[in-house]
Scaffold this active site. Structure first.
Site, PDB file in Angstrom:
ATOM      1  N   LYS A  70       6.903   7.606  16.466  1.00 27.81           N
ATOM      2  CA  LYS A  70       6.002   6.858  15.574  1.00 27.81           C
ATOM      3  C   LYS A  70       5.801   5.449  16.127  1.00 27.81           C
ATOM      4  CE  LYS A  70       3.551   5.824  11.928  1.00 27.81           C
ATOM      5  NZ  LYS A  70       3.792   5.135  10.713  1.00 27.81           N
ATOM      6  N   ALA A 130       0.829  -1.208   0.000  1.00 26.81           N
ATOM      7  CA  ALA A 130       0.000   0.000   0.000  1.00 26.81           C
ATOM      8  C   ALA A 130       0.866   1.262   0.000  1.00 26.81           C
ATOM      9  CB  ALA A 130      -0.904  -0.026   1.228  1.00 26.81           C
ATOM     10  N   ASN A 185      -9.626   3.445   9.699  1.00 22.80           N
ATOM     11  CA  ASN A 185      -8.500   2.655   9.144  1.00 22.80           C
ATOM     12  C   ASN A 185      -8.478   1.226   9.654  1.00 22.80           C
ATOM     13  OD1 ASN A 185      -7.153   4.720   7.793  1.00 22.80           O
ATOM     14  ND2 ASN A 185      -5.164   4.033   8.583  1.00 22.80           N
ATOM     15  N   LYS A 240       7.923  -4.672   4.149  1.00 19.78           N
ATOM     16  CA  LYS A 240       7.714  -4.961   5.563  1.00 19.78           C
ATOM     17  C   LYS A 240       9.077  -5.054   6.246  1.00 19.78           C
ATOM     18  CE  LYS A 240       3.204  -5.515   5.557  1.00 19.78           C
ATOM     19  NZ  LYS A 240       2.341  -4.614   6.340  1.00 19.78           N
TER      20      LYS A 240
HETATM   21  O1  KPL Z   1       0.822   3.303  11.004  1.00 18.60           O
HETATM   22  C1  KPL Z   1      -0.261   2.812  11.195  1.00 18.60           C
HETATM   23  C2  KPL Z   1      -0.452   1.407  10.748  1.00 18.60           C
HETATM   24  O2  KPL Z   1      -1.571   0.971  10.495  1.00 18.60           O
HETATM   25  O3  KPL Z   1       0.589   0.732  10.612  1.00 18.60           O
HETATM   26  C3  KPL Z   1      -1.344   3.570  11.923  1.00 18.60           C
HETATM   27  C4  KPL Z   1      -0.832   4.939  12.303  1.00 18.60           C
HETATM   28  C5  KPL Z   1      -1.728   2.798  13.147  1.00 18.60           C
HETATM   29  C6  KPL Z   1      -2.546   3.832  11.075  1.00 18.60           C
HETATM   30  O4  KPL Z   1      -3.350   2.735  10.832  1.00 18.60           O
END
Ligand code: KPL
Length: 308
Positions: free
Chosen positions: A185, A10, A253, A77
């Site tokens: 992050k 993605a 999400n 990944k």
């Molecule tokens: O980085 C993300 C992920 O899904 O890996 C977040 C910030 C949690 C957004 O979905």
């Protein structure tokens, strides 16, 4: 500038399609030759918050076809970083910069072993994207992209890359402290990814239920303690509130780890909650919640065929 993005997931597809709006030579490297041909012929299809559009991108499975690059962006990944670097010798010139825009900890260290510290860039992006099919993505959330050198220097090349990203529509800035960036992050992913993968909830739902909210808080607080002990400066004054704000901002999400579990694939757990547990060792900071989350996700990913 010649730029190659490695990994047709993605994020790789999102970066390749936006950067293809620039005048630079952009390539996408996909180790799967059949899929590479398909994406090359069909282009990348994007839907979601940036509209419905299509990007024509150079795609190949052969690094030799691309040759030495000015910038290589690693979007595979985390557990594939080592493998990806083995395949790109033909693309590494004397001054090639290699930028990790991946989740988790440890990628810049792996890259610098191959490319050297001078040429390694660490970064993070807050865009959300879902892979719908090969070369087809949903752009689910917009956010900044931040990157920097391991020594914190801001060079002319970094400024050039920042401008290029911004002009292509990816809001981007440079940081002098990539450790702070990557740990900050990480803490967001520590709170959200494993819990969504276990509960199969969208990001936003985690903070709606007492049970998941409590575990999120405990996992994040453990990670904050480890970062503090390691004297890592986190970029948010209140990291827990930031994680909750990200849950809200990306409420619909499907986190990347839940996407992996739904596709019955390996996850990045070792580089996220597992990394917190590893870094805590020897510091005297207990991380039981992150250890349980890590082991639960590991149990899920090694038992797909047996699940009821
Ligand atoms: O980085 C993300 C992920 O899904 O890996 C977040 C910030 C949690 C957004 O979905």
């Amino acid at each position: 500038m010649k730029i190659t993005i490695i990994g047709p997931g993605a994020m790789g597809c999102l970066l390749a399609s936006f950067l293809s709006k620039s005048r630079e030579e952009i390539w996408l490297l996909d180790k799967n030759a059949e899929r590479a041909l398909k994406i090359r012929d069909q282009g990348i299809k994007i839907e979601g918050i940036s509209g419905n559009w299509q990007a024509k991108v150079n795609v190949t499975a052969k690094a030799e076809e691309i040759g030495p690059q000015d910038l290589i962006i690693i979007a595979v990944k985390s557990y594939d970083t080592k493998g990806a670097l083995k395949d790109i010798k033909a693309m590494l010139g004397e001054s090639t910069l290699v930028l990790s825009l991946q989740n988790g900890l440890g990628n810049t260290e792996i890259i610098s072993e191959v490319a050297g510290q001078e040429r390694t860039l660490g970064g993070a992006t807050n865009h959300g994207a879902t892979l719908l099919a090969a070369g087809s993505i949903r752009h689910a959330g917009r956010g900044e992209t931040v990157f920097g050198r391991m020594d914190g220097k801001i060079t002319a090349e970094l400024r050039y890359i920042r401008e290029l990203f911004n002009k292509a529509g990816l809001e981007t800035r440079i940081t002098k402290d990539i450790k702070a960036l990557l740990w900050s992050k990480l803490i967001i992913n520590v709170g959200i990814n494993a819990l969504t993968a276990i509960t199969r909830l969208n990001n936003g739902r985690l903070i709606e239920f007492d049970g998941s909210r409590k575990i999120l808080e405990e996992a994040v607080n453990e990670a904050i303690k480890v970062a503090k002990k390691k004297r890592i400066r986190l970029i948010y004054d209140d990291p827990l509130s930031k994680v909750e704000a990200v849950c809200e901002a990306t409420a619909a999400n499907v986190s990347s780890m839940l996407q992996d579990v739904l596709k019955q694939r390996r996850t990045e757990i070792d580089f996220i909650n597992g990394a917190v547990v590893r870094h805590a060792q020897g510091l005297g900071i207990p991380t039981p919640v992150n250890a349980v989350l890590t082991n639960l996700v590991k149990a899920i990913e090694s038992s797909y065929a047996l699940q009821v």
